[in-house]
Scaffold this active site. Structure first.
Site, PDB file in Angstrom:
ATOM      1  N   SER A 123       0.815  -1.215   0.000  1.00  0.00           N
ATOM      2  CA  SER A 123       0.000   0.000   0.000  1.00  0.00           C
ATOM      3  C   SER A 123       0.850   1.267   0.000  1.00  0.00           C
ATOM      4  CB  SER A 123      -0.913   0.018   1.233  1.00  0.00           C
ATOM      5  OG  SER A 123      -1.749  -1.105   1.220  1.00  0.00           O
ATOM      6  N   GLU A 179       4.545  -0.412  14.727  1.00  0.00           N
ATOM      7  CA  GLU A 179       5.024   0.884  14.255  1.00  0.00           C
ATOM      8  C   GLU A 179       5.969   1.570  15.240  1.00  0.00           C
ATOM      9  OE1 GLU A 179       1.815  -0.041  14.376  1.00  0.00           O
ATOM     10  OE2 GLU A 179       1.350  -0.342  12.266  1.00  0.00           O
ATOM     11  N   PHE A 200      -0.819   5.724  11.833  1.00  0.00           N
ATOM     12  CA  PHE A 200       0.123   4.975  12.674  1.00  0.00           C
ATOM     13  C   PHE A 200       1.427   5.740  12.872  1.00  0.00           C
ATOM     14  CE2 PHE A 200      -2.249   1.589  10.213  1.00  0.00           C
ATOM     15  CZ  PHE A 200      -3.232   1.450  11.165  1.00  0.00           C
ATOM     16  N   HIS A 241      -1.654   7.452   2.899  1.00  0.00           N
ATOM     17  CA  HIS A 241      -3.022   7.301   3.401  1.00  0.00           C
ATOM     18  C   HIS A 241      -3.357   8.328   4.470  1.00  0.00           C
ATOM     19  CE1 HIS A 241      -2.144   3.633   1.303  1.00  0.00           C
ATOM     20  NE2 HIS A 241      -3.411   3.252   1.354  1.00  0.00           N
ATOM     21  N   ARG A 295      -3.456   8.563  -0.518  1.00  0.00           N
ATOM     22  CA  ARG A 295      -3.841   7.289  -1.098  1.00  0.00           C
ATOM     23  C   ARG A 295      -4.335   7.464  -2.540  1.00  0.00           C
ATOM     24  NH1 ARG A 295      -9.139   3.614   0.096  1.00  0.00           N
ATOM     25  NH2 ARG A 295      -8.431   1.826  -1.084  1.00  0.00           N
TER      26      ARG A 295
END
Lengths: 322, 274
Positions: free
Chosen positions: A47, A68, A93, A119, A177
């Site tokens: 991603s 993370e 995150f 994102h 994204r």
């Protein structure tokens, strides 16, 4: 009106690319030129697009799994060894889950870690509030030593990454994204601490960054068709911010409208207010997420529902000018 | 361990303990308990010759790294670094004071010889993982040591780091777990029982060596065994006494984060000189 000096750096191609895709591609290119680059991810490499680097340079790619906090501190450790870690994960995150690690492991010792978050914003869309980073700019901006950069398109992403490599210290790069139109041609040069004026006019100042820049450009075009000309500033460098450009434009127009895919508290709008309140008091209207959590929906539905689509910008300008 | 070396290390440990008491009294705040519990380990690390370090060149690239993840125990690190010659001993008196090179928790940019800024518990081991990975990547044979507290092992990040270190087979990484059984609010077993602690590290894929953290022979043997371990990181679970060496501080959680008064300092130093 598009300023003359901008005309030749605006892209003429009609294509759309997500900034995360540009990131993945550019990172793999930079990895070829600079062997100190290492890339870290947390089970999201498909991603975040760091998988492109990962398949090209497997020995310099570290997947830390769904952890993370550990990734962020490990990136700091790698930086102490002379590496240039690009630590990637989703914005939520990178900023919220690992806030303490970013602050204490990375920023406090001023280590050369590049946090590249994909994102971000509510334009993440269907995943809903849990995966929409609308606080990340506020968090990162308030941590000392970190530079916060939010490129508007694929070209600017590449230029920002080139600059980021030359900065010895922590940077947060905010990526998106969804696909966004390519605004700049390859002639464009990004400069840290500088904004660029994409439209010029006296009626109002619009300041945008990241995913909202192309929306604000649509608004500027629509306004122009109605004979209203505005200054539109693309402010990819949110920290440090271009104080002079903001103050000069605000002095001229007296009305500033900020547009951000982020909570209006603590983000681009707040940064603009901080500059103007000290140097050039002006009325500022902050469009963006009005201190609410996001929701599931398509990016376009959300942009409209949360009031920072092109028509909302047009309406805001028209309602507030002279 | 040879008698001569043991005597030397015992002297170093005593000097470090005296310095800890002295600097904390001067500072008026700080953490004596967990600094004293790690003193023998630090005496071994810094004065046995096991570390490839050079106080005249604190930043030398191929040096071994030490990360004090339990950063509040920094007086033990500062005292060892001063004894080793990284900076003038007079700085110890400036601990925690404005403008000092010795911050309340370690700052790698202010103190020569400090390899990582730490203080927010749980992060140092992850940083050490990054260092060990970096060394492997460059095929450098340097060693990375991290020191964590048993209370600190309550932080989830410790286990994220433990997982990653085993996953990446970091046999150049050794962690000392300072198992002194106490944390701010009381006994670790009462506040948040982490037992069986050694088994946890084992289960995470580490070579685990359990020792008396005040026995220099055992410390040496454990470090040697850790150095010889291949394809996995090593955890040395050091059973220690919080406040070790100062009778009125030993085993009391009150001395986790309280500085001795002048009077208490005199008593403590008398005790250490006994």
């Amino acid at each position: 009106m598009i300023p003359d000096n901008i005309k030749n750096i605006l892209s003429t191609e009609d294509k759309k690319i997500a900034t995360r895709a540009a990131y993945g591609k550019k990172l793999a290119e930079l990895g070829e030129e600079n062997e100190d680059i290492v890339v870290l991810d947390c089970d999201l490499s498909k991603s975040t697009k760091t998988n492109i680097f990962g398949s090209k340079f497997p020995h310099r790619f570290f997947n830390f799994g769904i952890a993370e906090s550990n990734m962020m501190s490990a990136a700091a450790g790698l930086a102490t060894m002379g590496k240039i870690p690009f630590a990637s994960t989703f914005g939520v995150f990178a900023s919220k889950r690992a806030a303490d690690q970013v602050s204490i492991s990375v920023a406090y010792p001023r280590l050369n870690v590049k946090i590249c978050a994909t994102h971000t914003g509510i334009t993440v869309g269907e995943d809903g509030a849990t995966h929409q980073a609308i606080e990340d700019v506020a968090i990162m901006r308030s941590i000392p030593n970190i530079k916060v950069l939010s490129p508007a398109d694929a070209t600017e992403t590449e230029k920002v990454l080139e600059q980021v490599l030359n900065i010895d210290g922590p940077c947060y790069v905010r990526l998106c994204r969804g696909s966004a139109p390519v605004i700049f041609s390859d002639e464009y040069q990004f400069e840290l601490g500088k904004g660029v004026k994409l439209f010029e006019g006296d009626a109002a100042t619009i300041v945008a960054a990241g995913f909202t820049t192309h929306i604000a450009m649509d608004a500027a075009r629509k306004l122009e068709q109605e004979g209203i000309e505005v200054d539109l500033i693309n402010m990819a460098s949110i920290k440090p911010i271009d104080q002079q450009l903001l103050m000069d434009s605000a002095r001229k127009t007296g009305l500033v409208i900020t547009v951000e895919d982020h909570n209006v508290i603590g983000g681009l709008g707040s940064a603009v207010c901080e500059v103007l309140s000290q140097g050039q008091p002006a009325r500022v209207i902050r469009l963006g997420v009005q201190d609410k959590f996001g929701a599931s929906g398509t990016p376009q539905e959300l942009i409209e529902a949360y009031g920072f689509d092109a028509d909302s910008i047009v309406k805001t300008v028209k309602e507030n000018i002279g | 361990m040879e008698e001569e070396m043991k005597k030397k290390l015992q002297q170093s440990a005593k000097a470090i303990r005296v310095d800890i008491i002295d600097m904390l009294c001067e500072a008026g705040s700080g953490h004596p308990g967990g600094a004293l519990s790690m003193t023998d380990v630090f005496a071994y690390l810094y004065f046995s010759g096991i570390l490839n370090i050079d106080p005249r060149d604190p930043g030398k690239k191929d040096r071994d790294r030490v990360v004090l993840s339990k950063g509040h125990a920094c007086p033990v690190l500062y005292a060892a670094l001063a004894e080793k010659g990284y900076f003038e001993k007079s700085h110890l008196k400036t601990l925690r004071k404005f403008g000092s090179i010795l911050q309340g928790h370690p700052d790698m940019n202010k103190t020569p010889g400090v390899d990582m800024s730490t203080g927010s518990l749980g992060q140092g081991l992850s940083c050490a993982v990054g260092m060990a990975l970096g060394a492997k990547l460059d095929k450098q044979s340097l060693k990375v040591f991290a020191v964590v507290g048993d209370g600190e092992c309550e932080e989830g990040q410790i286990w994220e780091a433990a997982m990653a270190a085993a996953h990446y087979k970091l046999d150049n990484l050794t962690v000392f777990v300072d198992k002194n059984g106490l944390q701010i609010d009381g006994f670790t077993r009462d506040i948040m029982n982490s037992e069986p602690l050694a088994d946890k590290w084992k289960a995470f894929g580490w070579e685990v060596i359990e020792i008396d953290g005040h026995d220099l022979d055992q410390i040496e043997q454990a470090v040697k065994k850790a150095m010889d371990t291949r394809d996995k990181p090593a955890a040395i679970v050091a059973n220690t006494v919080k406040g070790k060496g100062v009778d009125f501080m030993e085993g009391l959680c009150e001395w986790h984060g309280q500085a001795p008064s002048e009077e208490q300092k005199a008593k403590a130093i008398e005790c250490l000189n006994r």
